[in-house]
Design a protein around this motif. Structure first.
Motif, PDB file in Angstrom:
ATOM      1  N   LEU A   1       0.919  -4.788  13.557  1.00 46.17           N
ATOM      2  CA  LEU A   1       1.968  -3.502  14.307  1.00 46.17           C
ATOM      3  C   LEU A   1       2.112  -4.142  15.248  1.00 46.17           C
ATOM      4  N   TRP A   2       1.486  -5.420  16.052  1.00 47.67           N
ATOM      5  CA  TRP A   2       2.097  -6.006  17.121  1.00 47.67           C
ATOM      6  C   TRP A   2       2.443  -7.312  17.095  1.00 47.67           C
ATOM      7  N   LEU A   3       2.020  -7.605  15.874  1.00 48.42           N
ATOM      8  CA  LEU A   3       2.003  -9.398  15.405  1.00 48.42           C
ATOM      9  C   LEU A   3       2.169 -10.336  16.656  1.00 48.42           C
ATOM     10  N   THR A   4       0.526  -9.180  16.731  1.00 47.13           N
ATOM     11  CA  THR A   4      -0.257 -10.653  18.171  1.00 47.13           C
ATOM     12  C   THR A   4      -1.203 -12.191  17.226  1.00 47.13           C
ATOM     13  N   LYS A   5      -0.850 -12.131  15.739  1.00 55.43           N
ATOM     14  CA  LYS A   5      -1.451 -12.991  15.149  1.00 55.43           C
ATOM     15  C   LYS A   5      -0.536 -13.877  14.100  1.00 55.43           C
ATOM     16  N   PRO A   6      -0.707 -14.705  13.097  1.00 49.79           N
ATOM     17  CA  PRO A   6       0.366 -15.573  12.620  1.00 49.79           C
ATOM     18  C   PRO A   6       0.061 -14.709  11.413  1.00 49.79           C
ATOM     19  N   GLN A   7       1.651 -14.515  10.803  1.00 53.35           N
ATOM     20  CA  GLN A   7       1.581 -13.833  10.059  1.00 53.35           C
ATOM     21  C   GLN A   7       0.941 -14.279   8.402  1.00 53.35           C
ATOM     22  N   ASP A   8       1.020 -15.454   8.250  1.00 53.96           N
ATOM     23  CA  ASP A   8       0.088 -16.194   7.470  1.00 53.96           C
ATOM     24  C   ASP A   8      -1.141 -15.580   7.448  1.00 53.96           C
ATOM     25  N   VAL A   9      -1.664 -15.499   8.342  1.00 52.64           N
ATOM     26  CA  VAL A   9      -3.132 -15.639   8.581  1.00 52.64           C
ATOM     27  C   VAL A   9      -3.206 -13.884   8.124  1.00 52.64           C
ATOM     28  N   LEU A  10      -2.726 -12.972   8.269  1.00 49.69           N
ATOM     29  CA  LEU A  10      -2.334 -11.311   8.276  1.00 49.69           C
ATOM     30  C   LEU A  10      -2.881 -11.548   7.116  1.00 49.69           C
ATOM     31  N   LEU A  11      -1.473 -11.485   5.761  1.00 50.23           N
ATOM     32  CA  LEU A  11      -0.671 -11.242   5.011  1.00 50.23           C
ATOM     33  C   LEU A  11      -1.651 -12.010   3.987  1.00 50.23           C
ATOM     34  N   ARG A  12      -2.858 -11.954   3.803  1.00 49.14           N
ATOM     35  CA  ARG A  12      -3.345 -12.776   2.251  1.00 49.14           C
ATOM     36  C   ARG A  12      -4.260 -12.241   2.110  1.00 49.14           C
ATOM     37  N   SER A  13      -4.730 -11.557   0.798  1.00 50.09           N
ATOM     38  CA  SER A  13      -5.906 -11.410  -0.373  1.00 50.09           C
ATOM     39  C   SER A  13      -6.955 -10.965   0.924  1.00 50.09           C
ATOM     40  N   LEU A  14      -8.295 -10.685   0.755  1.00 49.89           N
ATOM     41  CA  LEU A  14      -9.686 -10.806   1.307  1.00 49.89           C
ATOM     42  C   LEU A  14     -10.642 -11.609   0.425  1.00 49.89           C
ATOM     43  N   PRO A  15     -11.521 -11.762   0.863  1.00 50.90           N
ATOM     44  CA  PRO A  15     -12.487 -12.572   0.152  1.00 50.90           C
ATOM     45  C   PRO A  15     -13.132 -12.042  -0.567  1.00 50.90           C
ATOM     46  N   ALA A  16     -13.692 -13.244  -1.278  1.00 46.73           N
ATOM     47  CA  ALA A  16     -14.504 -12.260  -2.750  1.00 46.73           C
ATOM     48  C   ALA A  16     -15.517 -11.060  -2.288  1.00 46.73           C
ATOM     49  N   GLY A  17     -15.845 -10.122  -2.505  1.00 48.55           N
ATOM     50  CA  GLY A  17     -16.620  -9.081  -2.839  1.00 48.55           C
ATOM     51  C   GLY A  17     -16.195  -7.854  -1.293  1.00 48.55           C
ATOM     52  N   SER A  18     -14.721  -8.214  -0.727  1.00 43.41           N
ATOM     53  CA  SER A  18     -14.369  -7.326   0.384  1.00 43.41           C
ATOM     54  C   SER A  18     -13.713  -6.217  -0.395  1.00 43.41           C
ATOM     55  N   LEU A  19     -13.427  -5.959  -1.265  1.00 44.23           N
ATOM     56  CA  LEU A  19     -12.953  -4.855  -2.794  1.00 44.23           C
ATOM     57  C   LEU A  19     -14.184  -4.715  -3.344  1.00 44.23           C
ATOM     58  N   SER A  20     -14.277  -3.042  -3.456  1.00 44.75           N
ATOM     59  CA  SER A  20     -14.977  -3.086  -4.798  1.00 44.75           C
ATOM     60  C   SER A  20     -14.242  -1.870  -5.582  1.00 44.75           C
ATOM     61  N   VAL A  21     -14.717  -1.684  -6.867  1.00 42.94           N
ATOM     62  CA  VAL A  21     -13.331  -1.286  -8.014  1.00 42.94           C
ATOM     63  C   VAL A  21     -14.287  -0.924  -9.324  1.00 42.94           C
ATOM     64  N   GLU A  22     -13.594   0.347  -9.432  1.00 45.01           N
ATOM     65  CA  GLU A  22     -14.097   1.167 -10.208  1.00 45.01           C
ATOM     66  C   GLU A  22     -12.900   2.209 -11.998  1.00 45.01           C
ATOM     67  N   THR A  23     -13.612   1.690 -13.124  1.00 46.16           N
ATOM     68  CA  THR A  23     -12.736   1.963 -14.214  1.00 46.16           C
ATOM     69  C   THR A  23     -12.335   3.462 -13.849  1.00 46.16           C
ATOM     70  N   VAL A  24     -11.012   4.742 -13.037  1.00 45.48           N
ATOM     71  CA  VAL A  24     -11.150   5.824 -13.297  1.00 45.48           C
ATOM     72  C   VAL A  24     -11.044   6.588 -14.580  1.00 45.48           C
ATOM     73  N   ARG A  25     -10.251   5.648 -15.478  1.00 47.38           N
ATOM     74  CA  ARG A  25      -9.648   5.603 -16.562  1.00 47.38           C
ATOM     75  C   ARG A  25     -10.062   5.289 -17.902  1.00 47.38           C
ATOM     76  N   LYS A  26      -9.722   5.400 -18.820  1.00 48.02           N
ATOM     77  CA  LYS A  26      -9.850   4.187 -19.763  1.00 48.02           C
ATOM     78  C   LYS A  26      -8.540   4.339 -20.486  1.00 48.02           C
ATOM     79  N   GLY A  27      -8.034   3.862 -20.633  1.00 49.25           N
ATOM     80  CA  GLY A  27      -6.313   3.702 -21.411  1.00 49.25           C
ATOM     81  C   GLY A  27      -6.345   3.410 -23.166  1.00 49.25           C
ATOM     82  N   ALA A  28      -5.410   3.126 -23.513  1.00 51.96           N
ATOM     83  CA  ALA A  28      -5.102   4.193 -24.726  1.00 51.96           C
ATOM     84  C   ALA A  28      -5.157   2.072 -25.266  1.00 51.96           C
ATOM     85  N   GLU A  29      -6.497   1.939 -26.923  1.00 52.63           N
ATOM     86  CA  GLU A  29      -6.614   0.428 -26.997  1.00 52.63           C
ATOM     87  C   GLU A  29      -5.644  -0.589 -27.521  1.00 52.63           C
TER      88      GLU A  29
END
Length: 199
Positions: A171-199
């Motif tokens: 919000l106040w841009l007190t860190k370099p943008q390239d440090v902030l605007l990147r993906s998180l390390p493995a295991g940071s996000l959990s994922v579940e399939t909530v709808r199976k699509g068409a085959e």
């Protein structure tokens, strides 16, 4: 890309997180400013967190998901590529979300995957916002980056999810943008399939 997210953030959880981060909340705001919704999609309203003129105070403001396009027949810009851009002179914001959705497959309906951030009650997505223009309300778009290991098996891009310690920095841009605007390390996000699509 991410064209839908879930907003089931409880007001008490929001206040607790803001207090822990030493971020102020305007006295006139309350749970009605953080209305819960299963799916917030493009051209729907959702609460956005933005800095006020007071030191380290953050307000919630309802905005439209999708910036109006500058092209005559272009649709709304809901995802905005972050690489190689300077956001120091833009209106920066955070999008509070309990989860975001990505889709896979080629046939409709596509398979729907729900992502959550581990270890916290809710996440904040890095975004930019614009003032109302004509009959178009104030609006926002989510920033995107290269996919991290948790998203890459499903999609070739991902939105920028910020850890709570980086909310104020964006919000106040007190860190370099390239440090902030990147993906998180493995295991940071959990994922579940909530709808199976068409085959």
């Amino acid at each position: 890309m991410c064209n839908a997210y879930e907003q089931h953030v409880k007001w008490v959880e929001y206040c607790k997180m803001m207090h822990a981060l030493e971020l102020g909340i305007p006295t006139q705001q309350g749970d009605l400013d953080l209305r819960e919704k299963d799916d917030i999609r493009i051209n729907q309203m959702g609460p956005v967190m933005r800095a006020t003129t007071n030191d380290r105070e953050v307000e919630l403001e309802p905005m439209n998901f999708g910036l109006p396009s500058n092209r005559p027949k272009g649709g709304p810009v809901f995802n905005f590529r972050s690489e190689g851009r300077d956001f120091s002179n833009t209106h920066r914001c955070l999008v509070p979300a309990s989860a975001f959705f990505e889709f896979s497959g080629t046939k409709y309906p596509k398979t729907k995957h729900r992502f959550t951030l581990n270890g916290v009650p809710f996440m904040a997505i890095a975004g930019i916002w614009r003032e109302a223009q004509g009959n178009h309300p104030a609006s926002f778009a989510m920033l995107t980056t290269e996919p991290g290991p948790d998203v890459q098996p499903i999609h070739n891009r991902q939105i920028v999810v910020l850890r709570p310690d980086d909310w104020a920095a964006w919000l106040w841009l007190t860190k370099p943008q390239d440090v902030l605007l990147r993906s998180l390390p493995a295991g940071s996000l959990s994922v579940e399939t909530v709808r199976k699509g068409a085959e």
